[in-house]
Design a protein around this motif. Structure first.
Motif, PDB file in Angstrom:
ATOM      1  N   PHE A 131    -102.491 -64.403 -41.619  1.00 15.64           N
ATOM      2  CA  PHE A 131    -103.718 -64.339 -42.408  1.00 15.64           C
ATOM      3  C   PHE A 131    -104.937 -64.081 -42.466  1.00 15.64           C
ATOM      4  O   PHE A 131    -105.193 -65.078 -41.871  1.00 15.64           O
ATOM      5  N   LEU A 132    -105.740 -63.174 -42.855  1.00 14.23           N
ATOM      6  CA  LEU A 132    -106.974 -63.398 -42.867  1.00 14.23           C
ATOM      7  C   LEU A 132    -107.704 -62.905 -44.006  1.00 14.23           C
ATOM      8  O   LEU A 132    -107.151 -62.921 -45.125  1.00 14.23           O
ATOM      9  N   LYS A 133    -108.584 -63.709 -43.924  1.00 11.81           N
ATOM     10  CA  LYS A 133    -109.656 -64.484 -44.981  1.00 11.81           C
ATOM     11  C   LYS A 133    -110.186 -63.191 -45.244  1.00 11.81           C
ATOM     12  O   LYS A 133    -111.277 -63.088 -44.395  1.00 11.81           O
ATOM     13  N   THR A 134    -109.952 -62.371 -46.126  1.00 14.25           N
ATOM     14  CA  THR A 134    -111.335 -61.361 -46.591  1.00 14.25           C
ATOM     15  C   THR A 134    -111.702 -60.764 -47.625  1.00 14.25           C
ATOM     16  O   THR A 134    -112.047 -61.987 -48.516  1.00 14.25           O
ATOM     17  N   ARG A 135    -113.043 -60.498 -47.419  1.00 11.68           N
ATOM     18  CA  ARG A 135    -113.710 -59.536 -48.939  1.00 11.68           C
ATOM     19  C   ARG A 135    -112.997 -59.668 -50.080  1.00 11.68           C
ATOM     20  O   ARG A 135    -112.072 -58.495 -49.517  1.00 11.68           O
ATOM     21  N   GLN A 136    -112.300 -59.800 -51.051  1.00  8.43           N
ATOM     22  CA  GLN A 136    -111.389 -59.118 -52.371  1.00  8.43           C
ATOM     23  C   GLN A 136    -112.173 -58.542 -52.497  1.00  8.43           C
ATOM     24  O   GLN A 136    -111.988 -58.734 -54.397  1.00  8.43           O
ATOM     25  N   ASP A 137    -112.526 -57.787 -52.539  1.00  8.66           N
ATOM     26  CA  ASP A 137    -113.158 -55.685 -53.383  1.00  8.66           C
ATOM     27  C   ASP A 137    -112.489 -54.711 -52.412  1.00  8.66           C
ATOM     28  O   ASP A 137    -113.449 -53.769 -52.995  1.00  8.66           O
TER      29      ASP A 137
END
Lengths: 244, 205
Positions: free
Chosen positions: B199-205
């Motif tokens: 899983f990648l940590k990405t911008r949450q928008d």
């Protein structure tokens, strides 16, 4: 009297027989033997394999068919008829999974097959399926099951049973040797299946095929290659287990 | 708004050296509103065969279920695992059956041949027109952005770890330029003997 009442199978004979169905049962009695044994944690199917002609490829004449991950079927009788039933049953297993999001119970699919067989005993111009089937598997809750269907469309659950040639002899053998101890022990169940088949199989060991299903595991189909099968050290060559 | 952009999605697949990667965003939204950030769009159809389904969410789930049905029957009858190329034909057939009332999904397929382990990627449109490529395939609401990123970043014969970096960067930077996709990403790296899911940590928008 019988020859006037068995042309159209929808017709009863004066003494209440459906002759086509009875003739179908005769066809089953000519088929090669199949044995099923239900244990506590295992279900076993054994079939007699007819010897193939010298020039024929001995690729397994599949007498044991997988209907789904957790249900398998062996039959005695007309192979071509069996193919039709197996295909219909496979589609029904998937259809059940799609519509109710659950794998079939062994009873459900047995009932489906039996119903299909019955339909062919009551329609115009069609003859019954000339086979009996032994259906094994595990239900969702882990209970092992063994059912038998016959051409008339009835089905019953068994602890252990046999169909096809010499069924009477084998069934007597099973009645004598199926005990609580056998039921509890996986290896004993396999041995019982083999011993039962050895009662009737011709050349003693080369022409048998055994399929084993344990709870939660895929079906394992094995060949017995040796001429003489010594049941205390069984040399079984395990083929790939089938998994979806 | 186009029906294919109602829920929003971004999926891509890339070929590497003896491996393939398939990656997708995790957003499930209804137009502007995000409902879930854990929506599965990539489905396992075999030990080394995956299909990604972007598009209308209800069709994503239905197409997956119906595909699984057909695949199970195929594998029972043939008594073997399906080849990725054959699977592509199966998907194409399923979609074209609905030529005049289609499923609103544009699938992406990635896998290794069960016998030779050769990498395979393919994509198709919503009525089943297939496209096999030697490099990468993309599908979703930000497909133009994904094409740009892949074209710039991809190179042949990337090792699994490098492929992971490449596909992750390509996907993330593409869906960051799209309003209706993103909110997390999942990447599968498929090699001959293992599949790694990250899983990648990405911008949450």
């Amino acid at each position: 009297m019988s020859d006037r009442y068995d042309r159209a199978i929808t017709v009863f004979s004066p003494d209440g027989h459906l002759f086509q169905v009875e003739y179908a049962q005769e066809a089953v009695k000519k088929g090669s033997t199949a044995v099923g044994v239900r244990g506590k944690n295992i279900v076993v199917l054994g079939v007699e394999k007819k010897a193939v002609a010298k020039l024929q490829e001995d690729r397994t004449v599949r007498k044991i068919a997988l209907l789904d991950d957790h249900v398998a079927l062996a039959f005695a009788g007309l192979t071509a008829d069996a193919r039709i039933l197996i295909n219909r049953a496979r589609v029904e297993c998937q259809s059940h999974r799609l519509t109710v999001e659950d794998p079939v119970t062994v009873e459900y699919i047995t009932q489906y097959i039996a119903q299909l067989k019955q339909r062919y005993t009551q329609s115009n111009g069609r003859r019954p399926f000339g086979l009996s089937a032994l259906i094994i598997g595990f239900d969702n809750d882990g209970t092992p099951r063994l059912y038998q269907t016959d051409p008339s469309g009835t089905y019953h659950e068994w602890k252990t049973n046999t169909i096809g040639r010499s069924a009477k002899t084998v069934r007597e053998f099973l009645e004598k040797h199926y005990t609580e101890e056998v039921q509890a022990n996986d290896d004993e169940c396999i041995k019982l299946t083999l011993k039962a088949l050895l009662e009737v199989v011709q050349s003693g060991g080369k022409n048998m095929e055994v399929a084993v299903m344990r709870r939660g595991k895929p079906l394992q189909v094995s060949f017995i290659m040796h001429q003489k099968v010594r049941l205390d050290n069984i040399h079984i060559y395990i083929l790939k287990g089938k998994k979806i | 708004m186009s029906i294919l952009a109602y829920n929003g999605a971004a999926i891509m697949a890339m070929k590497g050296k003896n491996c393939v990667a398939i990656a997708a965003d995790r957003r499930f939204g209804v137009q502007a509103q995000t409902i879930s950030t854990e929506f599965e769009k990539i489905f396992e159809m075999g030990p080394q065969l995956f299909v990604g389904l972007p598009g209308l969410a209800t069709d994503v789930q239905t197409v997956f279920q119906r595909l699984k049905f057909r695949l199970n029957i195929y594998e029972l009858r043939e008594n073997r695992r399906i080849k990725p190329k054959t699977f592509m034909s199966m998907v194409s057939n399923l979609l074209y059956e609905r030529r005049f009332g289609p499923y609103f999904v544009e699938p992406v397929i990635a896998g290794l041949d069960p016998v030779t382990s050769e990498p395979y990627v393919a994509s198709m449109d919503l009525i089943g027109c297939p496209m096999e490529t030697n490099d990468f395939v993309v599908s979703g609401t930000c497909s133009e952005q994904m094409y740009g990123m892949c074209e710039s970043l991809w190179e042949p014969n990337l090792e699994p770890d490098d492929l992971f970096e490449t596909i992750s960067q390509a996907l993330m930077n593409a869906f960051d330029r799209d309003a209706v996709s993103g909110w997390g990403a999942v990447v599968y790296i498929i090699e001959k003997d293992k599949v790694t899911k990250r899983f990648l940590k990405t911008r949450q928008d």
